[in-house]
Design a protein around this motif. Structure first.
Motif, PDB file in Angstrom:
ATOM      1  N   SER A  63       0.832  -1.206   0.000  1.00  0.00           N
ATOM      2  CA  SER A  63       0.000   0.000   0.000  1.00  0.00           C
ATOM      3  C   SER A  63       0.867   1.258   0.000  1.00  0.00           C
ATOM      4  CB  SER A  63      -0.967   0.002   1.178  1.00  0.00           C
ATOM      5  OG  SER A  63      -0.277  -0.113   2.382  1.00  0.00           O
ATOM      6  N   GLN A  64       1.969   1.237   0.719  1.00  0.00           N
ATOM      7  CA  GLN A  64       2.903   2.363   0.727  1.00  0.00           C
ATOM      8  C   GLN A  64       3.483   2.566  -0.676  1.00  0.00           C
ATOM      9  OE1 GLN A  64       6.383   1.617   3.142  1.00  0.00           O
ATOM     10  NE2 GLN A  64       6.274   3.678   4.003  1.00  0.00           N
ATOM     11  N   ARG A  70       1.649   6.477  -7.239  1.00  0.00           N
ATOM     12  CA  ARG A  70       0.669   7.512  -7.611  1.00  0.00           C
ATOM     13  C   ARG A  70       1.264   8.905  -7.461  1.00  0.00           C
ATOM     14  NH1 ARG A  70      -2.869   3.963  -5.068  1.00  0.00           N
ATOM     15  NH2 ARG A  70      -2.846   5.129  -3.138  1.00  0.00           N
ATOM     16  N   ASP A  71       2.003   9.145  -6.356  1.00  0.00           N
ATOM     17  CA  ASP A  71       2.639  10.450  -6.147  1.00  0.00           C
ATOM     18  C   ASP A  71       3.671  10.742  -7.235  1.00  0.00           C
ATOM     19  OD1 ASP A  71       1.155  10.930  -3.889  1.00  0.00           O
ATOM     20  OD2 ASP A  71       2.781  10.501  -2.472  1.00  0.00           O
ATOM     21  N   LEU A 111      -1.042  -4.204  -9.467  1.00  0.00           N
ATOM     22  CA  LEU A 111      -1.822  -5.303  -8.879  1.00  0.00           C
ATOM     23  C   LEU A 111      -2.579  -4.826  -7.647  1.00  0.00           C
ATOM     24  CD1 LEU A 111       0.778  -8.177  -9.248  1.00  0.00           C
ATOM     25  CD2 LEU A 111      -1.430  -8.038 -10.402  1.00  0.00           C
ATOM     26  N   LYS A 112      -1.926  -4.043  -6.813  1.00  0.00           N
ATOM     27  CA  LYS A 112      -2.562  -3.516  -5.598  1.00  0.00           C
ATOM     28  C   LYS A 112      -3.751  -2.625  -5.973  1.00  0.00           C
ATOM     29  CE  LYS A 112      -2.840  -2.430  -1.207  1.00  0.00           C
ATOM     30  NZ  LYS A 112      -3.490  -3.343  -0.300  1.00  0.00           N
ATOM     31  N   ASP A 113      -3.574  -1.779  -6.996  1.00  0.00           N
ATOM     32  CA  ASP A 113      -4.653  -0.885  -7.426  1.00  0.00           C
ATOM     33  C   ASP A 113      -5.840  -1.652  -8.011  1.00  0.00           C
ATOM     34  OD1 ASP A 113      -3.211   1.259  -6.546  1.00  0.00           O
ATOM     35  OD2 ASP A 113      -2.527   1.890  -8.537  1.00  0.00           O
ATOM     36  N   ARG A 114      -5.588  -2.860  -8.496  1.00  0.00           N
ATOM     37  CA  ARG A 114      -6.682  -3.700  -9.007  1.00  0.00           C
ATOM     38  C   ARG A 114      -7.321  -4.537  -7.904  1.00  0.00           C
ATOM     39  NH1 ARG A 114      -2.998  -5.835 -13.686  1.00  0.00           N
ATOM     40  NH2 ARG A 114      -2.950  -3.980 -14.988  1.00  0.00           N
TER      41      ARG A 114
END
Length: 195
Positions: A63-64, A70-71, A111-114
């Protein structure tokens, strides 16, 4: 097109033949991987709108890492990638290893965003191997990368973190298979603790 078959298995069995592990085969696969990883990371950098830099830092959580990606994308920053063990990988090149860590970070973030949890890095590693196969990696180069990335993921899943000698460990994975390679790494750690 995927490197893996319908059951999610690679198209070879471990341990590999001595011919596939010869110094000539190792040098050819390593040189091909360095070039392919660098080119693929450059294309990914152009696609994502940000690059990377290697720095001393702990491995970020999924998540980090997703927030950092994204940043970096929204502000066109460089994504930090861990520098630990960067000069002693199967690639034998710190710049190519940093580029590979960038590809892994982007794959893990996607993968995390999905909504897929990637606590153990295997899903991201499989995505990177597949990405490089699509970019033209030979079977031998893909096998070497598989041994390095997924072998390290297995070691992390066992609670050991990064291997003491990533290059030797990746070759153990390919020459001996995963369970025996993990045991060899445990022996290296015990030997180091006794020194």
């Amino acid at each position: 097109m995927s490197f893996f078959n319908a059951e999610g298995e690679p198209p070879f069995r471990l341990p590999l033949s001595l011919e596939m592990l010869s110094p000539v085969a190792q040098a050819a696969a390593t040189a091909e991987l360095r070039a392919l990883i660098t080119n693929t990371a450059s294309k990914t950098r152009a696609e994502m709108g940000f690059g990377w830099h290697a720095t001393y830092m702990p491995e970020p959580s999924a998540s980090q890492l997703s927030r950092w990606v994204r940043d970096a994308a929204s502000r066109h920053l460089l994504l930090p990638v861990p520098k630990e063990g960067i000069s002693n990988s199967i690639l034998l090149d710190p710049k190519a290893e940093a580029a590979l860590r960038f590809l892994r970070a982007v794959a893990k973030s996607r993968l995390k965003d999905r909504g897929r949890e990637v606590a153990v890095d295997m899903s991201a590693d499989i995505a990177v191997v597949d990405q490089l196969v699509l970019a033209g990696a030979s079977n031998l180069a893909s096998v070497y990368l598989y041994g390095s990335l997924l072998g390290e993921s297995w070691l992390r899943a066992c609670g050991y973190g990064r291997p003491l000698d990533p290059h030797a460990y990746a070759l153990d994975v390919l020459a001996l298979g995963l369970p025996e390679a993990v045991l060899m790494e445990c022996e290296r750690r015990a030997d180091q603790a006794l020194r």
